[in-house]
Write a protein that holds these residues in place. Structure first.
Motif, PDB file in Angstrom:
ATOM      1  N   VAL A  19       0.900  -1.372  -0.103  1.00  0.00           N
ATOM      2  CA  VAL A  19      -0.007   0.000  -0.024  1.00  0.00           C
ATOM      3  C   VAL A  19       0.959   1.121  -0.164  1.00  0.00           C
ATOM      4  O   VAL A  19       0.760   2.196  -0.723  1.00  0.00           O
ATOM      5  CB  VAL A  19      -1.007   0.198   1.199  1.00  0.00           C
ATOM      6  N   ARG A  20       1.975   1.158   0.830  1.00  0.00           N
ATOM      7  CA  ARG A  20       2.799   2.460   0.869  1.00  0.00           C
ATOM      8  C   ARG A  20       3.439   2.670  -0.735  1.00  0.00           C
ATOM      9  O   ARG A  20       3.539   3.524  -1.186  1.00  0.00           O
ATOM     10  CB  ARG A  20       3.812   2.460   2.019  1.00  0.00           C
ATOM     11  N   GLY A  21       4.128   1.591  -1.203  1.00  0.00           N
ATOM     12  CA  GLY A  21       4.312   1.540  -2.676  1.00  0.00           C
ATOM     13  C   GLY A  21       3.178   2.150  -3.554  1.00  0.00           C
ATOM     14  O   GLY A  21       3.747   3.212  -4.261  1.00  0.00           O
ATOM     15  N   TYR A  22       1.840   1.760  -3.286  1.00  0.00           N
ATOM     16  CA  TYR A  22       0.858   2.360  -4.110  1.00  0.00           C
ATOM     17  C   TYR A  22       0.846   3.906  -4.087  1.00  0.00           C
ATOM     18  O   TYR A  22       0.610   4.249  -5.020  1.00  0.00           O
ATOM     19  CB  TYR A  22      -0.322   1.530  -4.030  1.00  0.00           C
ATOM     20  N   VAL A  23       0.752   3.987  -2.822  1.00  0.00           N
ATOM     21  CA  VAL A  23       0.760   5.811  -2.603  1.00  0.00           C
ATOM     22  C   VAL A  23       1.947   6.460  -3.103  1.00  0.00           C
ATOM     23  O   VAL A  23       1.549   7.369  -3.993  1.00  0.00           O
ATOM     24  CB  VAL A  23       0.578   6.251  -1.126  1.00  0.00           C
ATOM     25  N   LYS A  24       3.156   5.905  -2.968  1.00  0.00           N
ATOM     26  CA  LYS A  24       4.338   6.743  -3.283  1.00  0.00           C
ATOM     27  C   LYS A  24       4.365   6.527  -4.961  1.00  0.00           C
ATOM     28  O   LYS A  24       4.751   7.542  -5.644  1.00  0.00           O
ATOM     29  CB  LYS A  24       5.515   6.028  -2.841  1.00  0.00           C
ATOM     30  N   ALA A  25       3.753   5.677  -5.688  1.00  0.00           N
ATOM     31  CA  ALA A  25       3.875   5.463  -6.985  1.00  0.00           C
ATOM     32  C   ALA A  25       2.784   6.244  -7.680  1.00  0.00           C
ATOM     33  O   ALA A  25       2.778   6.474  -8.861  1.00  0.00           O
ATOM     34  CB  ALA A  25       3.813   3.934  -7.445  1.00  0.00           C
ATOM     35  N   SER A  26       1.861   6.642  -7.265  1.00  0.00           N
ATOM     36  CA  SER A  26       0.527   7.219  -7.678  1.00  0.00           C
ATOM     37  C   SER A  26       0.920   8.688  -7.972  1.00  0.00           C
ATOM     38  O   SER A  26       0.220   9.665  -7.303  1.00  0.00           O
ATOM     39  CB  SER A  26      -0.520   7.169  -6.824  1.00  0.00           C
ATOM     40  N   ASP A  27       1.982   8.908  -8.877  1.00  0.00           N
ATOM     41  CA  ASP A  27       2.254  10.151  -9.252  1.00  0.00           C
ATOM     42  C   ASP A  27       2.237  10.344 -10.806  1.00  0.00           C
ATOM     43  O   ASP A  27       3.001   9.646 -11.568  1.00  0.00           O
ATOM     44  CB  ASP A  27       3.616  10.709  -8.659  1.00  0.00           C
ATOM     45  N   PRO A  28       1.316  11.160 -11.273  1.00  0.00           N
ATOM     46  CA  PRO A  28       1.405  11.110 -12.760  1.00  0.00           C
ATOM     47  C   PRO A  28       2.592  11.499 -13.463  1.00  0.00           C
ATOM     48  O   PRO A  28       3.244  12.674 -13.261  1.00  0.00           O
ATOM     49  CB  PRO A  28       0.241  12.038 -13.266  1.00  0.00           C
ATOM     50  N   ALA A  29       2.926  10.677 -14.285  1.00  0.00           N
ATOM     51  CA  ALA A  29       4.306  10.929 -15.144  1.00  0.00           C
ATOM     52  C   ALA A  29       4.265   9.790 -16.075  1.00  0.00           C
ATOM     53  O   ALA A  29       3.745   8.724 -15.902  1.00  0.00           O
ATOM     54  CB  ALA A  29       5.260  11.052 -14.250  1.00  0.00           C
ATOM     55  N   GLY A  30       4.834  10.169 -17.269  1.00  0.00           N
ATOM     56  CA  GLY A  30       5.180   8.893 -18.349  1.00  0.00           C
ATOM     57  C   GLY A  30       3.862   8.677 -18.923  1.00  0.00           C
ATOM     58  O   GLY A  30       3.531   9.390 -19.774  1.00  0.00           O
ATOM     59  N   ASN A  31       3.125   7.452 -18.818  1.00  0.00           N
ATOM     60  CA  ASN A  31       2.331   6.878 -19.925  1.00  0.00           C
ATOM     61  C   ASN A  31       0.758   6.888 -19.332  1.00  0.00           C
ATOM     62  O   ASN A  31       0.012   6.264 -20.016  1.00  0.00           O
ATOM     63  CB  ASN A  31       2.615   5.325 -20.283  1.00  0.00           C
ATOM     64  N   GLU A  32       0.562   7.353 -18.359  1.00  0.00           N
ATOM     65  CA  GLU A  32      -0.938   7.659 -17.849  1.00  0.00           C
ATOM     66  C   GLU A  32      -1.650   8.015 -18.763  1.00  0.00           C
ATOM     67  O   GLU A  32      -2.958   7.682 -19.192  1.00  0.00           O
ATOM     68  CB  GLU A  32      -0.943   8.341 -16.599  1.00  0.00           C
ATOM     69  N   LEU A  33      -1.467   9.120 -19.639  1.00  0.00           N
ATOM     70  CA  LEU A  33      -2.340   9.769 -20.555  1.00  0.00           C
ATOM     71  C   LEU A  33      -2.595   8.946 -21.717  1.00  0.00           C
ATOM     72  O   LEU A  33      -3.737   8.610 -22.059  1.00  0.00           O
ATOM     73  CB  LEU A  33      -2.069  11.148 -20.995  1.00  0.00           C
ATOM     74  N   GLY A  34      -1.615   8.076 -22.013  1.00  0.00           N
ATOM     75  CA  GLY A  34      -1.879   7.178 -22.865  1.00  0.00           C
ATOM     76  C   GLY A  34      -2.544   5.880 -22.522  1.00  0.00           C
ATOM     77  O   GLY A  34      -3.371   5.374 -23.468  1.00  0.00           O
ATOM     78  N   MET A  35      -2.522   5.521 -21.462  1.00  0.00           N
ATOM     79  CA  MET A  35      -3.253   4.401 -20.790  1.00  0.00           C
ATOM     80  C   MET A  35      -4.807   4.999 -20.787  1.00  0.00           C
ATOM     81  O   MET A  35      -5.848   4.209 -21.028  1.00  0.00           O
ATOM     82  CB  MET A  35      -2.788   4.055 -19.431  1.00  0.00           C
ATOM     83  N   LEU A  36      -4.920   6.250 -20.353  1.00  0.00           N
ATOM     84  CA  LEU A  36      -6.385   6.728 -20.455  1.00  0.00           C
ATOM     85  C   LEU A  36      -6.982   6.762 -21.703  1.00  0.00           C
ATOM     86  O   LEU A  36      -8.105   6.410 -21.737  1.00  0.00           O
ATOM     87  CB  LEU A  36      -6.516   8.132 -19.574  1.00  0.00           C
ATOM     88  N   ALA A  37      -6.147   7.325 -22.462  1.00  0.00           N
ATOM     89  CA  ALA A  37      -6.743   7.139 -24.003  1.00  0.00           C
ATOM     90  C   ALA A  37      -7.005   6.079 -24.423  1.00  0.00           C
ATOM     91  O   ALA A  37      -7.856   5.847 -25.335  1.00  0.00           O
ATOM     92  CB  ALA A  37      -5.345   7.952 -24.850  1.00  0.00           C
TER      93      ALA A  37
END
Length: 168
Positions: A76-94
């Motif tokens: 869970v701590r890794g999940y919170v720390k990694a939840s920072d938008p960068a990289g491919n997130e817009l591509g995934m949402l698209a």
């Protein structure tokens, strides 16, 4: 160029098209042009736009899983720390906008992640709140919807990490 590197270049190009031009601009022609390959070269690796979009989602989920592990050994701590938008997130949402059927795989993965939240946390309610809040923070930052910044953002993340207590 090795096929795996070419595929990554094509996926990077697809993400660039979405970042720069929006989800509606995600076409095979646009991706081929961005990657500086022929459309035939793109079709050698991805037989259709659906295949390309599916690969974008799969890469995003794999990258996020790796980022979580690298960020903190506790899930869970890794999940919170990694939840920072960068990289491919817009591509995934698209990709999800272009083909909502891909949500099946994303929902399955998030279901598995939620199962881990519940199994591996001292308080599954607090840990679930932390996971959901991290998702909300990620979306607010990704879409510029009034996200907290600076010290306030750091304090929010620290609060979420405090809620994400692992089992002893």
């Amino acid at each position: 160029m090795p096929p795996a590197r070419t595929k990554d270049r094509l996926l990077d190009a697809a993400a660039t098209v979405v970042h720069r031009d929006g989800a509606q601009a995600l076409t095979l022609d646009a991706v081929a042009a961005e990657a500086e390959v022929s459309k035939g070269g793109l079709l050698y690796h991805f037989k259709s736009k659906n295949d390309l979009v599916q690969a974008m989602v799969e890469r995003w989920m794999a990258d996020f899983g790796r980022e979580m592990q690298e960020a903190d050994p506790d899930f869970v701590r890794g999940y919170v720390k990694a939840s920072d938008p960068a990289g491919n997130e817009l591509g995934m949402l698209a990709a999800l906008v272009a083909d909502p059927s891909l949500l099946v795989a994303v929902r399955k993965q998030y279901g598995m992640w939620q199962d881990r939240v519940e199994r591996e946390s001292r308080d599954p309610v607090d840990a679930t709140v932390a996971r959901l809040a991290a998702d909300g923070l990620w979306l607010a930052e990704l879409f510029g919807m009034g996200p907290p910044t600076g010290e306030l953002r750091e304090r929010v993340v620290q609060r979420l990490l405090g809620m994400a207590e692992p089992l002893d």
